[in-house]
Design a protein around this motif. Structure first.
Motif, short mmCIF file in Angstrom:
data_model
loop_
_atom_site.label_atom_id
_atom_site.label_comp_id
_atom_site.label_asym_id
_atom_site.label_seq_id
_atom_site.Cartn_x
_atom_site.Cartn_y
_atom_site.Cartn_z
N SER A 287 -11.12 -11.38 5.76
CA SER A 287 -11.88 -10.15 5.53
C SER A 287 -12.30 -9.56 6.86
N TYR A 288 -12.12 -8.27 6.98
CA TYR A 288 -12.44 -7.61 8.24
C TYR A 288 -13.07 -6.26 7.98
N GLU A 289 -13.96 -5.91 8.88
CA GLU A 289 -14.44 -4.55 8.87
C GLU A 289 -13.53 -3.75 9.79
N CYS A 290 -13.03 -2.63 9.27
CA CYS A 290 -12.08 -1.84 10.06
C CYS A 290 -12.57 -0.42 10.24
N VAL A 291 -12.08 0.19 11.33
CA VAL A 291 -12.39 1.59 11.61
C VAL A 291 -11.31 2.45 10.99
N VAL A 292 -11.72 3.51 10.29
CA VAL A 292 -10.76 4.43 9.70
C VAL A 292 -10.28 5.39 10.78
N THR A 293 -8.99 5.40 11.07
CA THR A 293 -8.49 6.30 12.12
C THR A 293 -7.87 7.56 11.54
N ASP A 294 -7.43 7.49 10.29
CA ASP A 294 -6.77 8.67 9.71
C ASP A 294 -6.72 8.48 8.20
N VAL A 295 -6.77 9.59 7.48
CA VAL A 295 -6.62 9.52 6.03
C VAL A 295 -5.53 10.51 5.63
N ILE A 296 -4.46 9.97 5.01
CA ILE A 296 -3.32 10.82 4.63
C ILE A 296 -3.35 10.98 3.12
N GLU A 297 -3.31 12.22 2.66
CA GLU A 297 -3.36 12.44 1.23
C GLU A 297 -1.96 12.50 0.66
N ASN A 298 -1.70 11.66 -0.35
CA ASN A 298 -0.43 11.70 -1.08
C ASN A 298 -0.72 12.35 -2.43
N PRO A 299 0.33 12.67 -3.22
CA PRO A 299 0.08 13.34 -4.50
C PRO A 299 -0.94 12.59 -5.36
N PHE A 300 -0.84 11.27 -5.47
CA PHE A 300 -1.72 10.54 -6.38
C PHE A 300 -2.49 9.42 -5.69
N SER A 301 -2.49 9.42 -4.38
CA SER A 301 -3.19 8.35 -3.68
C SER A 301 -3.53 8.80 -2.26
N TYR A 302 -4.32 7.97 -1.60
CA TYR A 302 -4.58 8.18 -0.18
C TYR A 302 -3.98 7.02 0.59
N THR A 303 -3.45 7.33 1.77
CA THR A 303 -3.09 6.26 2.69
C THR A 303 -4.12 6.30 3.80
N VAL A 304 -4.90 5.23 3.89
CA VAL A 304 -5.95 5.19 4.90
C VAL A 304 -5.45 4.34 6.06
N MET A 305 -5.47 4.90 7.26
CA MET A 305 -5.01 4.15 8.43
C MET A 305 -6.21 3.44 9.05
N LEU A 306 -6.04 2.14 9.28
CA LEU A 306 -7.16 1.32 9.72
C LEU A 306 -6.86 0.59 11.02
N MET A 307 -7.92 0.33 11.76
CA MET A 307 -7.82 -0.50 12.97
C MET A 307 -8.93 -1.52 12.95
N ALA A 308 -8.58 -2.75 13.31
CA ALA A 308 -9.61 -3.79 13.34
C ALA A 308 -10.51 -3.57 14.54
N GLU A 309 -11.74 -4.08 14.48
CA GLU A 309 -12.66 -4.02 15.61
C GLU A 309 -12.07 -4.81 16.77
N GLY A 310 -12.34 -4.41 17.95
CA GLY A 310 -11.98 -5.25 19.09
C GLY A 310 -10.60 -4.95 19.65
N GLY A 311 -10.28 -3.68 19.76
CA GLY A 311 -9.12 -3.25 20.53
C GLY A 311 -7.76 -3.67 20.01
N SER A 312 -7.44 -3.31 18.78
CA SER A 312 -6.07 -3.51 18.32
C SER A 312 -5.23 -2.33 18.80
#
Lengths: 346, 242
Positions: A287-312
């Motif tokens: 389990s990780y807390e992640c930073v949201v870097t981008d949110v892409i909207e699809n017709p019926f869903s979202y693709t959320v782009m995530l990065m882990a803490e600590g410089g990934s």
């Protein structure tokens, strides 16, 4: 009807080496374009000659390089549906199907009645007297299938059966074809690069990359554990990262800087994949807390782009339903990656 | 009227002969490996670019009564291969063969080989595929080649006059008649034959155009074939200008 295919052929760029068996089931060759899928079908049909190996259908040797047997395509009884259907342009739909009926029926009247039967079955009787260029893509495909089935092949080969169709036609056509090949009941080998299509149609899947079969197993097994980076990409996994092995059950995903527990032994895996839709919720491990870097909207869903803490270095995608995202929306989210969702890849 | 009839029968028979020889030649050469194809292609196309007088000279060297084949025929069958009306057929066949061969070969090469493969995997014999799929597919190109060859045969002068000569009522064709009439200052009659020739050529070329246009809205395939025909047509026009 059992089929054994074990062939090798030198091609420009790579060597084709295919070894598959079929027994009245649907086998799909899944691979990117130019990986040797179509060439494999052509070898089975007899249009191309493998350098080495053998092809045996129900005890009948179609090709054997050691015994110098190479049965010509017209005597193999193997039906091949080409990507563009290859309907004879100078013949009407009915004439095309009658031509297919020649293999098993020398009597013209029998041929015609068989053709009528298949036209009824495929619902193409009302276009029977039209030339192929005046009918739609879906009708062309049905004509091509009817023409092959009326010739009563032992094996049915389908080369990218839906790629020539508009996307809105594909789904409906796919259901039809699925029904037809279930009723055909013999060995079917299809070639595709579309994972959804393959998942819905096939019993067994062979993942091909540069002419080599990387994974050959039941459909569920291939999707659960594709085995290679190429297999993971072909089965639709978009999050793939090189890894560093910590111990047999722990890896560090280098691109995302995530320490992950795995369900299986890491062995000498060099990459890991995470399916977007498996990433969900929170739990004691992974389990990780992640930073949201981008949110892409699809017709019926979202693709959320995530990065882990600590410089990934790279973000990874996490797909979720729209309602779900509206509930948990924020700059940071907790994610949980179940150990069994971590795909270990070569 | 004799020159017209004679021209028509020479052109007609020659066309049938090149139909029977040009199509198989085109079919087999389209399938041969590149190097052999290149060499055969040059040999079979040569008569198209040689002056007809050169073709006539070479034919006389072979068929003339004092040369190899001609002498043998004269001795064995007591038949003279030159200076008869049908001698002109030798000349026209050689001259128009490349037209048929090249247009048919273009058509065969444009053939989508996938169709032949599809036919074979359906269990169809190669003979069936040739007659029922390949030839119909190439029909347009072959028809255009036939008509062009016929038109060229009607206009053949150089080689014909050398091998058949000009005997009024026996070997005279339209083209040799026009030359003869012009030489003897019978301008009015020469002009009439010129008009006859123009009319026939006009009709034939019109037929070629109609053949090419027919079915043309249906797609790329036809266009490719008509392109294969056009250079040959251009060559004829230049030749007739000689």
């Amino acid at each position: 009807m059992s089929v054994l295919i074990d062939i090798e052929k030198k091609l420009s760029g790579y060597d084709l080496k295919v070894n598959i068996e079929g027994d009245n089931e649907v086998t799909a060759l899944l691979g990117a374009s130019g990986c040797g899928k179509s060439m494999t079908l052509k070898c089975i049909a007899g249009i191309e000659k493998p350098d080495r190996g053998r092809i045996i259908a129900d005890g009948r040797v179609l090709f054997d390089s050691e015994k110098h047997i190479n049965v010509p395509p017209e005597k193999r009884n193997v039906g091949l549906m080409f990507q563009n259907y290859a309907l004879f342009p100078n013949m009407t739909v009915r004439q095309n199907i009658c031509a297919g009926a020649r293999r098993k029926n020398s009597d013209r009247n029998v041929r015609c009645s068989k053709a009528e039967m298949y036209m009824d079955y495929f619902g193409i009787r009302d276009i029977a007297d039209r030339l192929p260029k005046y009918i739609s893509g879906g009708q062309q495909q049905r004509t091509a299938l009817a023409r092959i089935l009326v010739s009563e092949p032992d094996i049915l080969l389908l080369d990218e059966p839906f790629s020539a169709l508009d996307s809105h036609l594909r789904f409906a056509t796919e259901q039809e074809v699925r029904k037809v090949i279930r009723e055909f009941g013999r060995t079917v080998i299809m070639v595709s690069h579309d994972r959804d299509e393959v998942f819905r149609m096939a019993d067994r899947i062979a993942v091909i990359n540069n002419g080599i079969i990387e994974k050959y197993a039941s459909r569920d097994e291939v999707f659960r554990s594709p085995g290679t980076v190429n297999g993971a990409i072909l089965t639709g996994c978009k999050n793939i990262s090189p890894i560093k092995k910590i111990d047999e059950r722990h890896i560090l995903a280098l691109d995302w800087n995530l320490l992950l527990e795995t369900a299986e032994d890491v062995g000498n895996s060099a990459y890991a994949g995470i399916r977007m839709h498996y990433v969900n919720g929170s739990a004691p491990v992974n389990s990780y807390e992640c930073v949201v870097t981008d949110v892409i909207e699809n017709p019926f869903s979202y693709t959320v782009m995530l990065m882990a803490e600590g410089g990934s270095e790279k973000a990874f995608g996490w797909e979720m339903e729209k309602d779900k995202w509206r509930q948990i929306r924020g700059d940071r989210v907790m994610i949980h990656i179940p150990p069994e969702s971590v795909l270990l890849l070569r | 009227m004799f020159p017209l009839l004679n021209s028509l029968r020479i052109a007609g028979i020659s066309t049938v002969i090149i139909l029977l020889t040009g199509i198989p030649a085109a079919y087999y050469i389209a399938k041969t490996p590149r190097v052999i194809k290149g060499v055969l292609d040059v040999i079979l196309t040569l008569p198209l670019v040689l002056p007809p007088t050169v073709v006539g000279y070479l034919l006389l060297r072979v068929l003339g009564p004092k040369h190899a084949i001609g002498a043998w025929f004269l001795e064995t069958f007591n038949v003279k291969l030159t200076m008869t009306w049908w001698s002109a057929i030798f000349a026209t066949v050689v001259v128009i063969f490349p037209l048929m061969y090249r247009t048919a070969r273009g058509a065969f090469e444009a053939f989508d080989e996938t169709l032949a493969y599809a036919g074979r995997t359906l269990g169809l014999s190669r003979t069936y595929i040739f007659w029922r799929i390949r030839l119909p597919y190439c029909r347009q190109g072959i028809l255009a080649g036939t008509v062009l060859a016929f038109a060229r045969a009607l206009g053949e002068y150089g080689a014909t006059s050398m091998i058949s000569g000009y005997t009024p009522g026996r070997t005279a064709t339209i083209s040799t008649t026009v030359y003869q009439l012009w030489r003897t200052n019978d301008d009015a009659l020469a002009f009439r034959w010129v008009m006859v020739n123009l009319a026939i050529s006009f009709v034939v070329l019109l037929a070629v155009n109609l053949l090419e246009r027919k079915n043309s809205p249906s797609g790329k395939r036809r266009n490719r074939q008509s392109r294969a025909v056009t250079p040959a047509a251009g060559e004829i026009v230049r030749k007739e200008g000689d």
